[in-house]
Design an enzyme around this catalytic site. Structure first.
Site, PDB file in Angstrom:
ATOM      1  N   GLY A  67       0.646  -1.169  -0.188  1.00 59.77           N
ATOM      2  CA  GLY A  67      -0.167  -0.044   0.124  1.00 59.77           C
ATOM      3  C   GLY A  67       0.668   1.288   0.037  1.00 59.77           C
ATOM      4  O   GLY A  67       0.294   2.386   0.334  1.00 59.77           O
ATOM      5  N   THR A  68       2.024   1.124  -0.243  1.00 55.31           N
ATOM      6  CA  THR A  68       3.000   2.186  -0.408  1.00 55.31           C
ATOM      7  C   THR A  68       2.590   3.296  -1.255  1.00 55.31           C
ATOM      8  O   THR A  68       2.682   4.361  -0.808  1.00 55.31           O
ATOM      9  CB  THR A  68       4.408   1.763  -1.010  1.00 55.31           C
ATOM     10  OG1 THR A  68       4.770   0.486  -0.146  1.00 55.31           O
ATOM     11  CG2 THR A  68       5.518   2.771  -0.599  1.00 55.31           C
ATOM     12  N   THR A  69       2.058   3.249  -2.453  1.00 53.09           N
ATOM     13  CA  THR A  69       1.918   4.199  -3.484  1.00 53.09           C
ATOM     14  C   THR A  69       0.508   5.209  -2.814  1.00 53.09           C
ATOM     15  O   THR A  69       0.552   6.336  -2.717  1.00 53.09           O
ATOM     16  CB  THR A  69       1.554   3.603  -4.765  1.00 53.09           C
ATOM     17  OG1 THR A  69       2.555   2.712  -5.062  1.00 53.09           O
ATOM     18  CG2 THR A  69       1.267   4.695  -5.546  1.00 53.09           C
ATOM     19  N   TRP A  70      -0.538   4.349  -2.301  1.00 51.72           N
ATOM     20  CA  TRP A  70      -1.550   5.050  -1.681  1.00 51.72           C
ATOM     21  C   TRP A  70      -1.105   5.665  -0.582  1.00 51.72           C
ATOM     22  O   TRP A  70      -1.648   6.736  -0.418  1.00 51.72           O
ATOM     23  CB  TRP A  70      -2.577   3.961  -1.223  1.00 51.72           C
ATOM     24  CG  TRP A  70      -3.725   4.471  -0.903  1.00 51.72           C
ATOM     25  CD1 TRP A  70      -4.305   5.510  -1.032  1.00 51.72           C
ATOM     26  CD2 TRP A  70      -4.881   3.716  -0.090  1.00 51.72           C
ATOM     27  NE1 TRP A  70      -5.691   5.625  -0.888  1.00 51.72           N
ATOM     28  CE2 TRP A  70      -6.013   4.680  -0.151  1.00 51.72           C
ATOM     29  CE3 TRP A  70      -4.894   2.414   0.629  1.00 51.72           C
ATOM     30  CZ2 TRP A  70      -7.107   4.151   0.666  1.00 51.72           C
ATOM     31  CZ3 TRP A  70      -5.942   2.123   1.275  1.00 51.72           C
ATOM     32  CH2 TRP A  70      -7.216   2.892   1.145  1.00 51.72           C
ATOM     33  N   HIS A 129      11.812   0.993   2.273  1.00 52.14           N
ATOM     34  CA  HIS A 129      11.297  -0.123   2.672  1.00 52.14           C
ATOM     35  C   HIS A 129      12.623  -0.732   3.473  1.00 52.14           C
ATOM     36  O   HIS A 129      12.347  -1.979   3.890  1.00 52.14           O
ATOM     37  CB  HIS A 129      11.692  -1.206   1.210  1.00 52.14           C
ATOM     38  CG  HIS A 129      10.303  -0.801   0.144  1.00 52.14           C
ATOM     39  ND1 HIS A 129       9.181  -0.381   0.545  1.00 52.14           N
ATOM     40  CD2 HIS A 129      10.336  -0.731  -1.314  1.00 52.14           C
ATOM     41  CE1 HIS A 129       8.402  -0.222  -0.618  1.00 52.14           C
ATOM     42  NE2 HIS A 129       9.101  -0.451  -1.670  1.00 52.14           N
ATOM     43  N   ARG A 151       0.617  -5.112   5.558  1.00 53.02           N
ATOM     44  CA  ARG A 151      -0.542  -5.770   4.623  1.00 53.02           C
ATOM     45  C   ARG A 151      -0.663  -7.353   4.834  1.00 53.02           C
ATOM     46  O   ARG A 151       0.542  -7.795   5.302  1.00 53.02           O
ATOM     47  CB  ARG A 151      -0.570  -5.490   3.347  1.00 53.02           C
ATOM     48  CG  ARG A 151      -1.519  -5.917   2.266  1.00 53.02           C
ATOM     49  CD  ARG A 151      -1.284  -5.493   0.968  1.00 53.02           C
ATOM     50  NE  ARG A 151      -2.452  -5.605  -0.230  1.00 53.02           N
ATOM     51  CZ  ARG A 151      -2.336  -5.590  -1.399  1.00 53.02           C
ATOM     52  NH1 ARG A 151      -1.391  -5.141  -2.063  1.00 53.02           N
ATOM     53  NH2 ARG A 151      -3.446  -5.947  -1.792  1.00 53.02           N
ATOM     54  N   TYR A 217      -3.066  -2.096   5.940  1.00 57.53           N
ATOM     55  CA  TYR A 217      -4.040  -1.835   4.633  1.00 57.53           C
ATOM     56  C   TYR A 217      -5.370  -2.210   4.729  1.00 57.53           C
ATOM     57  O   TYR A 217      -6.098  -1.312   4.225  1.00 57.53           O
ATOM     58  CB  TYR A 217      -3.157  -2.481   3.511  1.00 57.53           C
ATOM     59  CG  TYR A 217      -3.479  -2.252   2.257  1.00 57.53           C
ATOM     60  CD1 TYR A 217      -3.061  -1.273   1.442  1.00 57.53           C
ATOM     61  CD2 TYR A 217      -4.416  -3.129   1.672  1.00 57.53           C
ATOM     62  CE1 TYR A 217      -3.814  -1.035   0.094  1.00 57.53           C
ATOM     63  CE2 TYR A 217      -5.009  -3.063   0.444  1.00 57.53           C
ATOM     64  CZ  TYR A 217      -4.547  -2.055  -0.484  1.00 57.53           C
ATOM     65  OH  TYR A 217      -5.025  -1.749  -1.689  1.00 57.53           O
ATOM     66  N   ARG A 283      -2.756  -2.053 -10.079  1.00 58.56           N
ATOM     67  CA  ARG A 283      -3.409  -3.225 -10.556  1.00 58.56           C
ATOM     68  C   ARG A 283      -4.853  -3.233 -10.310  1.00 58.56           C
ATOM     69  O   ARG A 283      -5.644  -3.079 -10.745  1.00 58.56           O
ATOM     70  CB  ARG A 283      -2.734  -4.522 -10.112  1.00 58.56           C
ATOM     71  CG  ARG A 283      -3.107  -5.790 -11.042  1.00 58.56           C
ATOM     72  CD  ARG A 283      -2.386  -6.873 -10.449  1.00 58.56           C
ATOM     73  NE  ARG A 283      -2.283  -7.365  -9.301  1.00 58.56           N
ATOM     74  CZ  ARG A 283      -3.252  -8.077  -8.966  1.00 58.56           C
ATOM     75  NH1 ARG A 283      -4.088  -8.769 -10.007  1.00 58.56           N
ATOM     76  NH2 ARG A 283      -3.212  -8.558  -7.767  1.00 58.56           N
TER      77      ARG A 283
END
Length: 321
Positions: A67-70, A129, A151, A217, A283
């Site tokens: 969920g990094t991008t979010w 990360h 997550r 997440y 995705r």
């Protein structure tokens, strides 16, 4: 620019480290107890040696595909909401979240460069990360805040598998989902073992609630409004009652929603770094997609590992416990 002597020392260390197969060429190296892409070990060392944290810094930490991008989109929007005339002018509409909240080990300290932070305004937003134990001491010792997103490992595996096989890489080799799951069971995966990564941040979040905010997440998906308000409070940008009544929180949720981000032109085209297409970061973003990809026997094996490694920590995943 790093000195030639330090570069040489990093290269020598890299050659001496234990190796494991990885989907990203040239594989993984075991550094300070965790596996990471071999090509970024020098970047991590440089980050550890040179970065000086500031009390106002905000570091977003995660395992890949958690969920990094979010989280980046949400944090950036929260911090910068008063700098935009309106959210319709937010930089997220023109830039990928990974450009706006750069990775320490993949971007800022890449290519033997030492970043110039003099032009960055506070609070500075960064991401990583890297496990908590291997973060630079200045991050641990200052009052800078860390937001960690966690997550369900089964969903991480499936998401990571799709990402790896979509990545635009010259030397990419196709991995089966079973191979990915097996690597996770052994802890031989990027920035893993996943259990050590999760437990490291989880432990600090319990010991020092002002230092690490531990998000799940699944909870962020199910109760986005309250989780985002909690995030804003923790990073020092709480929503006022006036903002809430004006619907500012809902505007941010809409702007940063998976559907909206996925459809932005900037996230449909272009690449993040030379080898990852922007669209590969968007995705499905669903909870429980692992049921469509993992066999019963593999789920049983993974659940056994999860139970053994997380037992007694208080960290559980309802979807597969």
């Amino acid at each position: 620019m790093e000195s030639s002597q330090k570069i040489k020392e990093s290269e020598e260390l890299l050659l001496s480290l234990p190796k494991a197969k990885g989907w990203l060429s040239p594989g993984l190296s075991l550094y300070q107890g965790f596996y990471c892409p071999s090509k970024i070990v020098p970047n991590i060392i440089s980050f550890q040696n040179h970065f000086q944290a500031h009390d106002q810094d905000i570091v977003l930490a995660s395992k890949p595909k958690s969920g990094t991008t979010w989280l980046k989109a949400l944090a950036f929007s929260i911090v910068n909401r008063k700098r935009c005339d309106q959210l319709s002018n937010c930089a997220l509409l023109k830039s990928n979240p990974h450009e706006l909240v750069p990775f320490m080990e993949f971007s800022l300290y890449a290519n033997n460069q030492l970043p110039d932070f003099s032009t960055m305004s506070y609070p500075r937003l960064f991401s990583t990360h890297i496990p908590y134990e291997s973060l630079p001491e200045s991050i641990k010792q200052t009052n800078c805040r860390i937001v960690y997103i966690c997550r369900n490992p089964l969903d991480i595996i499936v998401s990571h598998w799709h990402f790896a096989n979509q990545a635009c890489l010259e030397h990419n080799t196709h991995w089966t989902v079973e191979e990915f799951a097996e690597a996770y069971c052994k802890g031989e995966e990027a920035f893993g073992p996943f259990w050590d990564h999760m437990l490291g941040y989880h432990k600090v979040s319990k010991e020092n609630t002002n230092k690490v905010l531990f998000l799940k997440y699944e909870e962020l998906k199910k109760d986005t409004l309250n989780q985002v308000k909690k995030l804003a409070e923790f990073i020092g940008f709480p929503f006022s009652k006036e903002e809430e009544s004006q619907g500012i929180v809902e505007e941010i949720l809409k702007l940063c929603s998976f559907g909206n981000l996925k459809e932005l032109d900037v996230n449909k085209h272009g690449k993040f770094m030379p080898y990852f297409e922007n669209k590969s970061y968007f995705r499905k973003g669903e909870i429980g997609d692992w049921v469509n990809h993992l066999s019963d026997s593999m789920v049983e094996k993974l659940n056994k590992v999860i139970h053994e490694k997380l037992n007694g920590s208080g960290l559980t995943f309802k979807e597969n416990c």
